[in-house]
Design an enzyme around this catalytic site. Structure first.
Site, PDB file in Angstrom:
ATOM      1  N   GLY A 132      -4.600  -4.661   5.689  1.00 47.53           N
ATOM      2  CA  GLY A 132      -3.635  -4.491   6.767  1.00 47.53           C
ATOM      3  C   GLY A 132      -3.868  -3.181   7.479  1.00 47.53           C
ATOM      4  O   GLY A 132      -4.533  -2.281   6.950  1.00 47.53           O
TER       5      GLY A 132
ATOM      6  N   GLU B  19     -10.969   0.759  -3.901  1.00 48.20           N
ATOM      7  CA  GLU B  19     -11.323   0.434  -2.521  1.00 48.20           C
ATOM      8  C   GLU B  19     -12.006   1.629  -1.861  1.00 48.20           C
ATOM      9  O   GLU B  19     -11.507   2.766  -1.925  1.00 48.20           O
ATOM     10  CB  GLU B  19     -10.019   0.074  -1.792  1.00 48.20           C
ATOM     11  CG  GLU B  19     -10.185  -0.574  -0.439  1.00 48.20           C
ATOM     12  CD  GLU B  19      -8.819  -0.938   0.168  1.00 48.20           C
ATOM     13  OE1 GLU B  19      -7.833  -1.118  -0.593  1.00 48.20           O
ATOM     14  OE2 GLU B  19      -8.738  -1.013   1.401  1.00 48.20           O
TER      15      GLU B  19
ATOM     16  N   ASP C 183     -13.995  -1.671   2.186  1.00 50.25           N
ATOM     17  CA  ASP C 183     -13.106  -1.886   3.336  1.00 50.25           C
ATOM     18  C   ASP C 183     -13.861  -1.394   4.576  1.00 50.25           C
ATOM     19  O   ASP C 183     -14.524  -2.187   5.269  1.00 50.25           O
ATOM     20  CB  ASP C 183     -11.790  -1.124   3.099  1.00 50.25           C
ATOM     21  CG  ASP C 183     -10.854  -1.088   4.302  1.00 50.25           C
ATOM     22  OD1 ASP C 183     -11.225  -1.582   5.372  1.00 50.25           O
ATOM     23  OD2 ASP C 183      -9.730  -0.542   4.191  1.00 50.25           O
TER      24      ASP C 183
ATOM     25  N   SER D  58       0.855  -1.178   0.000  1.00 48.26           N
ATOM     26  CA  SER D  58       0.000   0.000   0.000  1.00 48.26           C
ATOM     27  C   SER D  58       0.898   1.237   0.000  1.00 48.26           C
ATOM     28  O   SER D  58       1.712   1.418   0.903  1.00 48.26           O
ATOM     29  CB  SER D  58      -0.875  -0.031   1.262  1.00 48.26           C
ATOM     30  OG  SER D  58      -1.647   1.134   1.368  1.00 48.26           O
TER      31      SER D  58
ATOM     32  N   LYS E  58     -10.368  -7.269   6.949  1.00 47.72           N
ATOM     33  CA  LYS E  58      -9.402  -6.915   7.994  1.00 47.72           C
ATOM     34  C   LYS E  58      -9.939  -7.495   9.292  1.00 47.72           C
ATOM     35  O   LYS E  58     -10.972  -7.053   9.790  1.00 47.72           O
ATOM     36  CB  LYS E  58      -9.298  -5.393   8.146  1.00 47.72           C
ATOM     37  CG  LYS E  58      -8.473  -4.712   7.083  1.00 47.72           C
ATOM     38  CD  LYS E  58      -8.377  -3.227   7.351  1.00 47.72           C
ATOM     39  CE  LYS E  58      -7.727  -2.519   6.184  1.00 47.72           C
ATOM     40  NZ  LYS E  58      -7.892  -1.056   6.272  1.00 47.72           N
TER      41      LYS E  58
ATOM     42  N   ASN F  86     -10.176   5.502   0.839  1.00 53.09           N
ATOM     43  CA  ASN F  86     -10.520   5.673   2.252  1.00 53.09           C
ATOM     44  C   ASN F  86     -11.678   6.657   2.443  1.00 53.09           C
ATOM     45  O   ASN F  86     -11.574   7.621   3.213  1.00 53.09           O
ATOM     46  CB  ASN F  86      -9.300   6.099   3.079  1.00 53.09           C
ATOM     47  CG  ASN F  86      -8.330   4.952   3.301  1.00 53.09           C
ATOM     48  OD1 ASN F  86      -7.209   4.980   2.790  1.00 53.09           O
ATOM     49  ND2 ASN F  86      -8.752   3.931   4.012  1.00 53.09           N
TER      50      ASN F  86
ATOM     51  N   LYS G 280      -0.894  -0.849  -4.517  1.00 55.31           N
ATOM     52  CA  LYS G 280      -2.133  -0.132  -4.177  1.00 55.31           C
ATOM     53  C   LYS G 280      -1.760   1.314  -3.917  1.00 55.31           C
ATOM     54  O   LYS G 280      -0.898   1.599  -3.080  1.00 55.31           O
ATOM     55  CB  LYS G 280      -2.752  -0.785  -2.938  1.00 55.31           C
ATOM     56  CG  LYS G 280      -3.681   0.077  -2.109  1.00 55.31           C
ATOM     57  CD  LYS G 280      -4.449  -0.780  -1.116  1.00 55.31           C
ATOM     58  CE  LYS G 280      -4.770  -0.034   0.165  1.00 55.31           C
ATOM     59  NZ  LYS G 280      -5.452  -0.907   1.152  1.00 55.31           N
ATOM     60  N   LEU G 281      -2.403   2.204  -4.659  1.00 54.24           N
ATOM     61  CA  LEU G 281      -2.134   3.633  -4.482  1.00 54.24           C
ATOM     62  C   LEU G 281      -3.235   4.266  -3.664  1.00 54.24           C
ATOM     63  O   LEU G 281      -4.423   4.099  -3.965  1.00 54.24           O
ATOM     64  CB  LEU G 281      -2.080   4.341  -5.844  1.00 54.24           C
ATOM     65  CG  LEU G 281      -1.058   3.838  -6.866  1.00 54.24           C
ATOM     66  CD1 LEU G 281      -1.167   4.663  -8.149  1.00 54.24           C
ATOM     67  CD2 LEU G 281       0.359   3.929  -6.298  1.00 54.24           C
ATOM     68  N   LYS G 282      -2.850   5.010  -2.663  1.00 52.90           N
ATOM     69  CA  LYS G 282      -3.835   5.789  -1.908  1.00 52.90           C
ATOM     70  C   LYS G 282      -4.207   7.004  -2.764  1.00 52.90           C
ATOM     71  O   LYS G 282      -3.306   7.647  -3.333  1.00 52.90           O
ATOM     72  CB  LYS G 282      -3.221   6.253  -0.580  1.00 52.90           C
ATOM     73  CG  LYS G 282      -2.974   5.105   0.396  1.00 52.90           C
ATOM     74  CD  LYS G 282      -4.278   4.559   0.920  1.00 52.90           C
ATOM     75  CE  LYS G 282      -4.064   3.600   2.090  1.00 52.90           C
ATOM     76  NZ  LYS G 282      -5.341   3.087   2.605  1.00 52.90           N
TER      77      LYS G 282
ATOM     78  N   ASP H 213      -7.074   3.080  -3.380  1.00 54.45           N
ATOM     79  CA  ASP H 213      -7.845   3.106  -2.133  1.00 54.45           C
ATOM     80  C   ASP H 213      -8.117   4.554  -1.759  1.00 54.45           C
ATOM     81  O   ASP H 213      -7.184   5.321  -1.505  1.00 54.45           O
ATOM     82  CB  ASP H 213      -7.044   2.410  -1.027  1.00 54.45           C
ATOM     83  CG  ASP H 213      -7.823   2.279   0.283  1.00 54.45           C
ATOM     84  OD1 ASP H 213      -8.985   2.751   0.343  1.00 54.45           O
ATOM     85  OD2 ASP H 213      -7.278   1.699   1.239  1.00 54.45           O
TER      86      ASP H 213
HETATM   87  O1  OSB Z   1      -7.452   1.522   4.143  1.00 52.26           O
HETATM   88  O2  OSB Z   1      -6.324  -0.242   3.901  1.00 52.26           O
HETATM   89  C1  OSB Z   1      -6.486   0.848   4.462  1.00 52.26           C
HETATM   90  C2  OSB Z   1      -3.556   1.549   6.761  1.00 52.26           C
HETATM   91  C3  OSB Z   1      -4.207   2.144   7.825  1.00 52.26           C
HETATM   92  C4  OSB Z   1      -5.557   2.339   7.753  1.00 52.26           C
HETATM   93  C5  OSB Z   1      -6.270   1.951   6.627  1.00 52.26           C
HETATM   94  C6  OSB Z   1      -5.629   1.336   5.571  1.00 52.26           C
HETATM   95  C7  OSB Z   1      -4.241   1.171   5.622  1.00 52.26           C
HETATM   96  C8  OSB Z   1      -3.444   0.627   4.534  1.00 52.26           C
HETATM   97  C9  OSB Z   1      -2.124  -0.013   4.883  1.00 52.26           C
HETATM   98  O3  OSB Z   1      -3.752   0.746   3.367  1.00 52.26           O
HETATM   99  C10 OSB Z   1      -2.168  -1.469   4.756  1.00 52.26           C
HETATM  100  C11 OSB Z   1      -0.939  -2.151   5.335  1.00 52.26           C
HETATM  101  O4  OSB Z   1      -0.923  -2.465   6.534  1.00 52.26           O
HETATM  102  O5  OSB Z   1      -0.008  -2.393   4.587  1.00 52.26           O
HETATM  103 MG    MG Z   2      -8.589   0.541   2.696  1.00 55.29          MG
END
Ligand code: OSB
Ligand code: MG
Length: 378
Positions: free
Chosen positions: A301, A224, A249, A145, A273, A201, A171-173, A199
């Site tokens: 994760g 995501e 998620d 990520s 998760k 969020n 995976k790109l935020k 992702d």
């Molecule tokens: O949205 O998947 C998520 C980390 C913290 C909170 C939310 C997310 C994440 C990650 C990191 O994307 C995932 C990792 O532990 O590698």
């Molecule tokens: Mg996520």
């Protein structure tokens, strides 16, 4: 099994580089560890002392989910542990979820407690998490990520670095203002064959549907959580407009929520998760549900230490986990993990085989990152 006492420990570990998502930037990982001390009957009927570790994934602030770290500690000490203590020697990992049902929500707190009880139980029985959960693989593919960067050239360098380390999926935020351009640049750099997903969020609303639709041209594996945690119906509306599969998620807080999202057409892939859904046993139920519905799953994760990372690897080895998870090497986030490090070899992470989690904190390292400890006697 009977609990004889529990230690709550808060640790703080510096991240190798800041991790930026649509909801904020983290510089350190703060985690709550739950150590359950218990007595149980061994295979010969003799009394065995056992210890189990749980890791709570609640973040320091309630920005990813309603739960937050010190709140979770309070719920555990004040509401969850008294229930488990009262169960006396009738306690078992399978009963934890049911016993804690009267406490509404607080799934990350519950997950940490159940994980510790399960670990204690499995260590005493000499059974690994992988074996207990039903793993069918001894290693799992490793995705990474990638946080929001200051510029596209920096992003490309970071992605190149992870691909050189063997990660099999990027995976790109994303967030409004950091979406089409970085995704286009990364897709051009890595070519069409590398698995790529994004992702958000929960950073968008349905008004952004036309913008999100423009991501369709980049051949993404999935997007995501584009919309809010409680926007399940709206994700179903969005799904009708995009060809990129939607993966929930934040919205998937339980097997029931997963069933609803699947039936509404809000999600065609699910990020499981264990912490978010109340534990590894509920995570397995969601896995089973998704397999029955032909919904692909992968293991998410939360920047876990080696404890949670090892358990996640065991879960991700179940047959329905057909997409690479966010199970990176320990060195993705930490210069030094509290357990033996997890390493990415040939794009995969090995599933621990020892009893319970199969890994344990290294005392000196654990001591060095500990902020507070609290002993809670029965
Ligand atoms: O949205 O998947 C998520 C980390 C913290 C909170 C939310 C997310 C994440 C990650 C990191 O994307 C995932 C990792 O532990 O590698
Ligand atoms: Mg996520």
């Amino acid at each position: 099994m009977k609990i004889t006492g529990v230690e709550l420990r808060i640790i703080r570990m510096p991240l190798k580089s800041p991790f930026t998502t649509s909801f904020g930037t983290e510089y350190d990982k703060v985690a709550l560890l739950v150590t359950v001390h218990a007595q149980t009957r061994g295979p010969d009927g003799d009394l065995v002392e056992t210890v189990g570790w749980g890791e709570c994934v609640a973040m320091e602030e309630p920005l990813y989910s309603a739960e937050y770290l010190t709140g979770a500690a309070e719920v555990i000490r004040r509401f969850l542990l008294p229930i488990l203590f009262a169960a006396g020697d009738t306690l078992s990992s399978e009963k934890v979820g049911h016993l804690l049902t009267p406490v509404v929500g607080h799934r990350m707190a519950k997950a940490a407690v159940e994980m510790a009880v399960l670990d204690a139980e499995l260590r005493a029985r000499g059974v690994s998490f992988a074996e207990h959960l039903g793993a069918v693989r001894d290693r799992v593919p490793s995705g990474v990520s990638v946080g929001i960067q200051d510029s596209i050239p920096e992003l490309l360098d970071v992605v190149d670095g992870y691909l050189a380390q063997g990660y099999v999926r990027i995976k790109l935020k994303i967030r409004p203002g950091w979406d089409l351009a970085p995704v286009r640049a990364v897709r051009e750099r890595i070519g069409d064959d590398v698995l790529l997903q994004v992702d958000a969020n929960a950073a968008y609303t349905l008004v952004d549907a036309q913008l999100l639709r423009r991501l369709d041209e980049f051949g993404l594996l999935l997007i995501e959580q584009p919309l809010g945690e409680d926007d399940i119906r709206q994700h179903a509306e969005l799904a009708k407009l995009l060809s990129t599969p939607i993966c929930l998620d934040e919205s998937i807080v339980s097997a029931k929520a997963a069933a609803d999202a699947i039936m509404l057409g809000a999600t065609s892939v699910i990020n499981i998760k264990p912490g978010r859904v109340g534990g590894y046993l509920e995570a397995r139920r969601i896995h089973d549900l998704c397999v029955a519905h032909g919904i692909a799953v992968w293991c998410g994760g939360m920047l876990e230490t080696g404890l949670g990372r090892g358990a996640n690897a065991a879960l991700a080895a179940l047959p329905g986990f057909t997409l690479p998870g966010d199970i990176s090497g320990s060195d993705r986030f930490y210069a030094q993990d509290i357990t033996r490090p997890f390493v990415v070899q040939d794009g995969h992470v090995a599933v621990p085989t020892g009893p319970g989690l199969g890994v344990e904190p290294i005392p000196e390292i654990l001591a060095a990152v500990t902020v507070t400890t609290e002993w809670i006697p029965v």
